[in-house]
Design a protein around this motif. Structure first.
Motif, PDB file in Angstrom:
ATOM      1  N   LYS A 117       0.830  -1.206   0.000  1.00  0.00           N
ATOM      2  CA  LYS A 117       0.000   0.000   0.000  1.00  0.00           C
ATOM      3  C   LYS A 117       0.865   1.256   0.000  1.00  0.00           C
ATOM      4  O   LYS A 117       0.585   2.226  -0.713  1.00  0.00           O
ATOM      5  CB  LYS A 117      -0.924  -0.004   1.223  1.00  0.00           C
ATOM      6  N   GLN A 118       1.941   1.247   0.774  1.00  0.00           N
ATOM      7  CA  GLN A 118       2.853   2.395   0.812  1.00  0.00           C
ATOM      8  C   GLN A 118       3.490   2.626  -0.559  1.00  0.00           C
ATOM      9  O   GLN A 118       3.638   3.761  -1.002  1.00  0.00           O
ATOM     10  CB  GLN A 118       3.933   2.168   1.879  1.00  0.00           C
ATOM     11  N   LEU A 119       3.851   1.552  -1.228  1.00  0.00           N
ATOM     12  CA  LEU A 119       4.465   1.671  -2.553  1.00  0.00           C
ATOM     13  C   LEU A 119       3.462   2.168  -3.593  1.00  0.00           C
ATOM     14  O   LEU A 119       3.849   2.817  -4.564  1.00  0.00           O
ATOM     15  CB  LEU A 119       5.078   0.340  -2.989  1.00  0.00           C
ATOM     16  N   GLN A 120       2.186   1.861  -3.411  1.00  0.00           N
ATOM     17  CA  GLN A 120       1.186   2.394  -4.338  1.00  0.00           C
ATOM     18  C   GLN A 120       1.153   3.910  -4.281  1.00  0.00           C
ATOM     19  O   GLN A 120       0.910   4.568  -5.287  1.00  0.00           O
ATOM     20  CB  GLN A 120      -0.182   1.812  -4.023  1.00  0.00           C
ATOM     21  N   LEU A 121       1.425   4.460  -3.099  1.00  0.00           N
ATOM     22  CA  LEU A 121       1.475   5.914  -2.969  1.00  0.00           C
ATOM     23  C   LEU A 121       2.734   6.496  -3.617  1.00  0.00           C
ATOM     24  O   LEU A 121       2.749   7.658  -3.999  1.00  0.00           O
ATOM     25  CB  LEU A 121       1.412   6.306  -1.494  1.00  0.00           C
ATOM     26  N   MET A 122       3.779   5.683  -3.724  1.00  0.00           N
ATOM     27  CA  MET A 122       5.049   6.126  -4.323  1.00  0.00           C
ATOM     28  C   MET A 122       5.172   5.721  -5.793  1.00  0.00           C
ATOM     29  O   MET A 122       6.225   5.873  -6.395  1.00  0.00           O
ATOM     30  CB  MET A 122       6.230   5.523  -3.542  1.00  0.00           C
ATOM     31  N   ARG A 123       4.104   5.183  -6.365  1.00  0.00           N
ATOM     32  CA  ARG A 123       4.136   4.633  -7.724  1.00  0.00           C
ATOM     33  C   ARG A 123       4.653   5.615  -8.762  1.00  0.00           C
ATOM     34  O   ARG A 123       5.510   5.282  -9.580  1.00  0.00           O
ATOM     35  CB  ARG A 123       2.749   4.155  -8.111  1.00  0.00           C
ATOM     36  N   ALA A 124       4.177   6.838  -8.759  1.00  0.00           N
ATOM     37  CA  ALA A 124       4.566   7.821  -9.777  1.00  0.00           C
ATOM     38  C   ALA A 124       6.058   8.111  -9.712  1.00  0.00           C
ATOM     39  O   ALA A 124       6.728   8.195 -10.746  1.00  0.00           O
ATOM     40  CB  ALA A 124       3.766   9.107  -9.605  1.00  0.00           C
ATOM     41  N   HIS A 125       6.583   8.257  -8.509  1.00  0.00           N
ATOM     42  CA  HIS A 125       8.015   8.535  -8.343  1.00  0.00           C
ATOM     43  C   HIS A 125       8.868   7.373  -8.851  1.00  0.00           C
ATOM     44  O   HIS A 125       9.839   7.581  -9.594  1.00  0.00           O
ATOM     45  CB  HIS A 125       8.322   8.828  -6.873  1.00  0.00           C
ATOM     46  N   ILE A 126       8.520   6.150  -8.489  1.00  0.00           N
ATOM     47  CA  ILE A 126       9.305   4.973  -8.897  1.00  0.00           C
ATOM     48  C   ILE A 126       9.206   4.775 -10.407  1.00  0.00           C
ATOM     49  O   ILE A 126      10.210   4.496 -11.074  1.00  0.00           O
ATOM     50  CB  ILE A 126       8.839   3.724  -8.128  1.00  0.00           C
ATOM     51  N   LEU A 127       8.012   4.930 -10.972  1.00  0.00           N
ATOM     52  CA  LEU A 127       7.836   4.761 -12.417  1.00  0.00           C
ATOM     53  C   LEU A 127       8.626   5.808 -13.191  1.00  0.00           C
ATOM     54  O   LEU A 127       9.270   5.493 -14.195  1.00  0.00           O
ATOM     55  CB  LEU A 127       6.357   4.826 -12.787  1.00  0.00           C
ATOM     56  N   GLU A 140       5.512   0.591 -18.486  1.00  0.00           N
ATOM     57  CA  GLU A 140       4.473   1.611 -18.565  1.00  0.00           C
ATOM     58  C   GLU A 140       3.721   1.758 -17.244  1.00  0.00           C
ATOM     59  O   GLU A 140       3.271   2.850 -16.909  1.00  0.00           O
ATOM     60  CB  GLU A 140       3.489   1.262 -19.686  1.00  0.00           C
ATOM     61  N   THR A 141       3.557   0.666 -16.513  1.00  0.00           N
ATOM     62  CA  THR A 141       2.861   0.708 -15.225  1.00  0.00           C
ATOM     63  C   THR A 141       3.577  -0.191 -14.238  1.00  0.00           C
ATOM     64  O   THR A 141       4.351  -1.072 -14.626  1.00  0.00           O
ATOM     65  CB  THR A 141       1.398   0.225 -15.347  1.00  0.00           C
ATOM     66  N   ILE A 142       3.287   0.034 -12.967  1.00  0.00           N
ATOM     67  CA  ILE A 142       3.835  -0.818 -11.910  1.00  0.00           C
ATOM     68  C   ILE A 142       2.670  -1.344 -11.082  1.00  0.00           C
ATOM     69  O   ILE A 142       1.751  -0.596 -10.738  1.00  0.00           O
ATOM     70  CB  ILE A 142       4.807  -0.042 -10.990  1.00  0.00           C
ATOM     71  N   ARG A 143       2.718  -2.614 -10.770  1.00  0.00           N
ATOM     72  CA  ARG A 143       1.692  -3.255  -9.947  1.00  0.00           C
ATOM     73  C   ARG A 143       2.362  -3.776  -8.687  1.00  0.00           C
ATOM     74  O   ARG A 143       3.365  -4.502  -8.767  1.00  0.00           O
ATOM     75  CB  ARG A 143       1.061  -4.398 -10.740  1.00  0.00           C
TER      76      ARG A 143
END
Length: 169
Positions: A117-127, A140-143
């Motif tokens: 859940k924490q990584l979902q909040l950081m998704r844009a930065h990591i991508l 293109e996306t991260i799951r």
């Protein structure tokens, strides 16, 4: 010194060339042979140490091989996995790991659902970091998924219906 039918000396013409010229119906002469030989020597294309004749380094040869073989995308994906600690951060990498690439989507497994859940909040930065560092990877996306838990729905002894839930209580 042998002479041709016209009396010209043919000493400097190699025998193979003279035979070829005779078969073509031409007279071998030493002057035409020297002229052709001189022209060949002045040809820059065949001279060593000219442009385009330099030896290539191993890295250049391997880069050409991977590009021509179409391996760039797979190697870039492997670089994402290898550099995951740098992309996601050292602390995050201790609790996560990339597990799959499927049609442009990177699947990352976390140690717990809280980390997922924490990584979902950081998704844009990591991508953004992955796309910036490894554009050839095609991510293109991260799951983000939580840990694997045992499933009662699969296996050789499964039966249709509620399953083992009624035995616990």
């Amino acid at each position: 010194m042998p002479e041709s039918d016209t009396g010209a000396p043919v000493a400097e013409v190699p025998e193979t060339v003279a035979t070829y010229l005779r078969l073509r119906g031409l007279e071998p002469s030493s002057t035409s042979w020297r002229r052709k030989k001189r022209r060949r020597r002045d040809d820059d294309e065949n001279q060593p140490f000219t442009t385009g004749r330099d030896p290539k380094g191993v890295a250049d040869v391997l880069a050409d091989l991977t590009r021509e073989s179409g391996w760039d995308r797979e190697l870039a994906r492997e670089d994402v996995v290898r550099a995951w600690a740098e992309v996601a951060g050292e602390g995050t990498a201790q609790h996560t790991r990339p597990v799959a690439f499927t049609e442009g989507a990177l699947t990352v497994q976390a140690d717990s659902t809280a980390w997922a859940k924490q990584l979902q909040l950081m998704r844009a930065h990591i991508l953004t970091e992955i796309v910036r560092r490894f554009p050839e990877a095609g991510v293109e996306t991260i799951r983000f998924v939580g840990p694997d838990v045992p499933s009662w729905k699969w296996g050789p002894r499964t039966i249709p219906g509620r399953g083992p839930r009624d035995t616990y209580g």
